[in-house]
Scaffold this motif. Structure first.
Motif, PDB file in Angstrom:
ATOM      1  N   HIS A   1      15.253 -50.045 -50.799  1.00  0.00           N
ATOM      2  CA  HIS A   1      15.236 -51.504 -50.743  1.00  0.00           C
ATOM      3  C   HIS A   1      14.996 -52.141 -52.108  1.00  0.00           C
ATOM      4  N   ALA A   2      14.846 -51.321 -53.138  1.00  0.00           N
ATOM      5  CA  ALA A   2      14.798 -51.854 -54.496  1.00  0.00           C
ATOM      6  C   ALA A   2      16.192 -52.238 -54.984  1.00  0.00           C
ATOM      7  N   MET A   3      17.218 -51.799 -54.261  1.00  0.00           N
ATOM      8  CA  MET A   3      18.580 -52.223 -54.572  1.00  0.00           C
ATOM      9  C   MET A   3      18.816 -53.616 -54.004  1.00  0.00           C
ATOM     10  N   PRO A   4      19.839 -54.317 -54.473  1.00  0.00           N
ATOM     11  CA  PRO A   4      20.161 -55.633 -53.903  1.00  0.00           C
ATOM     12  C   PRO A   4      20.414 -55.546 -52.407  1.00  0.00           C
TER      13      PRO A   4
ATOM     14  N   ARG B   1      14.794 -51.394 -67.164  1.00  0.00           N
ATOM     15  CA  ARG B   1      13.661 -52.140 -67.744  1.00  0.00           C
ATOM     16  C   ARG B   1      12.852 -52.849 -66.665  1.00  0.00           C
ATOM     17  N   ARG B   2      13.533 -53.267 -65.609  1.00  0.00           N
ATOM     18  CA  ARG B   2      12.828 -53.932 -64.517  1.00  0.00           C
ATOM     19  C   ARG B   2      11.934 -52.964 -63.753  1.00  0.00           C
ATOM     20  N   LEU B   3      12.342 -51.703 -63.684  1.00  0.00           N
ATOM     21  CA  LEU B   3      11.613 -50.725 -62.877  1.00  0.00           C
ATOM     22  C   LEU B   3      10.702 -49.805 -63.684  1.00  0.00           C
ATOM     23  N   PHE B   4      10.971 -49.677 -64.987  1.00  0.00           N
ATOM     24  CA  PHE B   4      10.222 -48.724 -65.811  1.00  0.00           C
ATOM     25  C   PHE B   4       9.783 -49.391 -67.110  1.00  0.00           C
ATOM     26  N   ASP B   5       8.815 -48.745 -67.776  1.00  0.00           N
ATOM     27  CA  ASP B   5       8.269 -49.295 -69.020  1.00  0.00           C
ATOM     28  C   ASP B   5       8.769 -48.577 -70.254  1.00  0.00           C
ATOM     29  N   ASP B   6       9.639 -47.576 -70.089  1.00  0.00           N
ATOM     30  CA  ASP B   6      10.026 -46.760 -71.238  1.00  0.00           C
ATOM     31  C   ASP B   6      11.544 -46.677 -71.414  1.00  0.00           C
ATOM     32  N   THR B   7      12.215 -47.800 -71.259  1.00  0.00           N
ATOM     33  CA  THR B   7      13.677 -47.808 -71.354  1.00  0.00           C
ATOM     34  C   THR B   7      14.108 -47.587 -72.802  1.00  0.00           C
TER      35      THR B   7
ATOM     36  N   ALA C   1      22.552 -38.116 -46.432  1.00  0.00           N
ATOM     37  CA  ALA C   1      23.792 -38.030 -47.207  1.00  0.00           C
ATOM     38  C   ALA C   1      24.401 -39.414 -47.409  1.00  0.00           C
ATOM     39  N   GLU C   2      24.411 -40.226 -46.369  1.00  0.00           N
ATOM     40  CA  GLU C   2      24.969 -41.577 -46.485  1.00  0.00           C
ATOM     41  C   GLU C   2      24.133 -42.441 -47.417  1.00  0.00           C
ATOM     42  N   LYS C   3      22.809 -42.281 -47.347  1.00  0.00           N
ATOM     43  CA  LYS C   3      21.925 -43.046 -48.217  1.00  0.00           C
ATOM     44  C   LYS C   3      22.169 -42.696 -49.682  1.00  0.00           C
ATOM     45  N   LEU C   4      22.245 -41.404 -49.980  1.00  0.00           N
ATOM     46  CA  LEU C   4      22.433 -40.984 -51.363  1.00  0.00           C
ATOM     47  C   LEU C   4      23.803 -41.400 -51.882  1.00  0.00           C
ATOM     48  N   ARG C   5      24.811 -41.366 -51.019  1.00  0.00           N
ATOM     49  CA  ARG C   5      26.139 -41.783 -51.441  1.00  0.00           C
ATOM     50  C   ARG C   5      26.151 -43.278 -51.769  1.00  0.00           C
ATOM     51  N   ARG C   6      25.428 -44.068 -50.992  1.00  0.00           N
ATOM     52  CA  ARG C   6      25.380 -45.499 -51.263  1.00  0.00           C
ATOM     53  C   ARG C   6      24.652 -45.773 -52.574  1.00  0.00           C
ATOM     54  N   ILE C   7      23.587 -45.025 -52.825  1.00  0.00           N
ATOM     55  CA  ILE C   7      22.879 -45.170 -54.099  1.00  0.00           C
ATOM     56  C   ILE C   7      23.806 -44.817 -55.259  1.00  0.00           C
TER      57      ILE C   7
END
Length: 395
Positions: A346-349, A385-391, A362-368
Motif C-alpha cells: 500500500h506504499a504504492m499509489p 528518497r521518500r522511503l529511504f534516507d540514503d538515496t 505471484a500476482e502481487k510481485l508481478r504488480r510491484i
C-alpha cells in the motif's frame, strides 16, 4: 512500390478486440500513432540508455535511441519496398518494456522475480501494449495489430523450436511470464521468424547501438578517439576522416565517425538482405516467416566486424569502472524499492495496490514489478528518497 514480401495492412491478421478500420489511416499507421501517444513511450525520455546520461543533456536517452532506431529502420524499409509504418511501429515499441536505469534495472527485477517467472524487457513491452496501457474505453492496452505484436515479441527472432522448446536467449529456461500469461501467445507463431519489417527494426537497433554508443562514449570521455584505431571498420573510417579533414576538432570528428559508421552498416545490411531475398524469392510476408534464417542480416564478412565493435563497447563503455559503479548504486535503488513494496504494497499509489490484499504472492510481485519497471530514472530516485534516507546521487 510495395514489394510482394512486404506486410500488407489490408491483409492483416487483425486485432484482439474488433474495431472499425481507422478511416484515412492504415491499421499499421494507427498502431504507430497509438504507440507515440502512449504513456510508456513518453516515459522513455527520462529512462537511461547508459548511466552517464545523468551527466548532461547531450547524451542519448532511451527515447532518443528509439527515435534513431526508427529513422534507420524506416530508411531501410523504404529502400526494400517494405511497409514503412509497420517497420516504424515495431522500432518505436521495441524498448517500451525497459526499466529505469537500463539493463541493470532489468537484471534486478529478473532476480527479484526468480521463482515467479522472472522479468524480460521484450516480454514486458508486450505486457504494456496488451494490458498495462489503460487509455481506451473498450479495452486494456493499445489493441495493436497481430503483425505489430509479433514484431515486438520476436525482436530477437524465434523464441521456441517447432516442438515448443525455448531456444536462443531462453534456452534452458521457461519463456518469460509476460509471454506465457498473454492469452494470444500461441497464435503469435513463436517458432517462426517475424515479418521482414520486424527484422529490419531489430537490426536497426544493432546499428544504432554500435554507432551512437561510440559517439556517446567519446563525448563522455570514457575512451579516447585513438582507441578506435584498433576497432575494425571504425579504424578505416577514422583514417579516412583524418585524411579528408586534417585537424578536425573532436566533436565534429566524433559525429563524422558516427554518421559514416551508420552508413556503412546500413549499406551492408541492404546488400546482404537483397542477396538473401534473391536466393529465397519469398512471394509473401508469410513466406518470409517460413524461412529457415533471418533475411535482414549483416553480411558474413561484417558479422565478426560488428561483433568486434560490440566487444569494444562492452569492455570500454558498458563495463567502464565509472559506469559499473553507477550501475551498482542504481541496482540498490530498485532492490530497495522492490523490498519496500513487497513488505508494504500500500506504499504504492492507490491505482497499483487496488485489491492487492486478495492477490496471490505471484500476482502481487508481478504488480510491484510492473510499477517499478514503468518508473523513469528520476521518479525511481524520488520514490527512494521518500522511503529511504540514503538515496545515491548516481553521478
Amino acid at each position: 512500390m510495395r514489394a510482394p514480401f512486404a506486410a500488407d495492412p489490408a491483409r492483416s491478421r487483425g486485432t484482439r478486440v474488433p474495431e472499425p478500420l481507422p478511416g484515412s489511416r492504415t491499421l499499421f499507421q494507427r498502431d504507430r500513432d497509438r504507440i507515440l501517444h502512449s504513456s510508456a513511450f513518453r516515459r522513455l525520455t527520462h529512462k537511461t540508455q547508459v548511466f552517464f546520461s545523468h551527466e548532461g543533456d547531450h547524451f542519448r536517452t532511451r527515447l532518443t535511441h528509439t527515435l534513431e532506431v526508427a529513422q534507420i529502420a524506416r530508411s531501410i524499409a523504404r529502400t526494400l519496398g517494405l511497409d514503412e509504418d509497420l517497420t516504424e511501429t515495431v522500432a518505436l515499441a521495441h524498448d517500451l518494456g525497459h526499466t529505469p536505469f537500463g539493463h541493470e534495472g532489468e537484471d534486478v527485477l529478473d532476480a527479484c522475480l526468480e521463482g515467479y517467472g522472472g522479468f524480460d524487457h521484450n516480454a514486458q513491452s508486450l505486457r504494456i501494449v496488451t494490458r498495462l496501457e489503460r487509455r481506451y474505453a473498450a479495452f486494456d492496452g493499445l489493441n495493436l495489430s497481430w503483425e505489430a505484436l509479433e514484431g515486438i515479441v520476436k525482436h530477437n527472432g524465434p523464441l521456441v523450436a517447432p516442438d515448443g522448446t525455448p531456444i536462443g536467449r531462453y534456452a534452458g529456461r521457461p519463456l518469460p511470464h509476460a509471454l506465457l500469461a498473454h492469452d494470444a501467445t500461441p497464435d503469435l507463431d513463436l517458432h517462426t521468424f517475424p515479418s521482414l519489417e520486424a527484422q529490419v527494426a531489430a537490426i536497426s537497433d544493432d546499428i544504432a547501438y554500435d554507432a551512437h554508443d561510440i559517439d556517446d562514449g567519446l563525448r563522455a570521455g570514457l575512451f579516447p578517439v585513438e582507441e578506435l584505431e584498433a576497432v575494425p571498420l571504425v579504424s578505416g573510417i577514422l583514417t579516412d576522416v583524418r585524411i579528408a579533414y586534417p585537424g578536425l576538432d573532436r566533436p565534429r570528428l566524433a559525429h563524422e565517425i558516427t554518421r559514416r559508421l551508420v552508413g556503412a552498416l546500413v549499406e551492408d545490411v541492404l546488400a546482404e538482405t537483397r542477396s538473401r531475398l534473391s536466393e529465397a524469392r519469398p512471394a509473401s510476408a508469410d513466406a518470409v516467416r517460413a524461412q529457415p534464417r533471418a533475411l535482414a542480416a549483416f553480411s558474413p564478412g561484417m558479422v565478426p566486424t560488428e561483433r568486434a565493435i560490440k566487444t569494444f563497447l562492452f569492455q570500454r563503455m558498458y563495463r567502464n569502472p565509472e559506469v559499473t559503479a553507477i550501475r551498482r548504486e542504481a541496482g540498490r535503488v530498485l532492490r530497495d524499492l522492490f523490498a519496500a513494496f513487497r513488505a508494504e504494497p500500500h506504499a504504492m499509489p492507490e491505482a497499483w495496490c487496488e485489491a492487492i490484499d486478495h492477490c496471490s504472492e505471484a500476482e502481487k510481485l508481478r504488480r510491484i514489478a510492473d510499477y517499478i519497471a514503468g518508473m523513469t530514472d528520476r521518479y525511481a530516485l524520488q520514490t527512494h528518497r521518500r522511503l529511504f534516507d540514503d538515496t545515491p546521487e548516481l553521478r
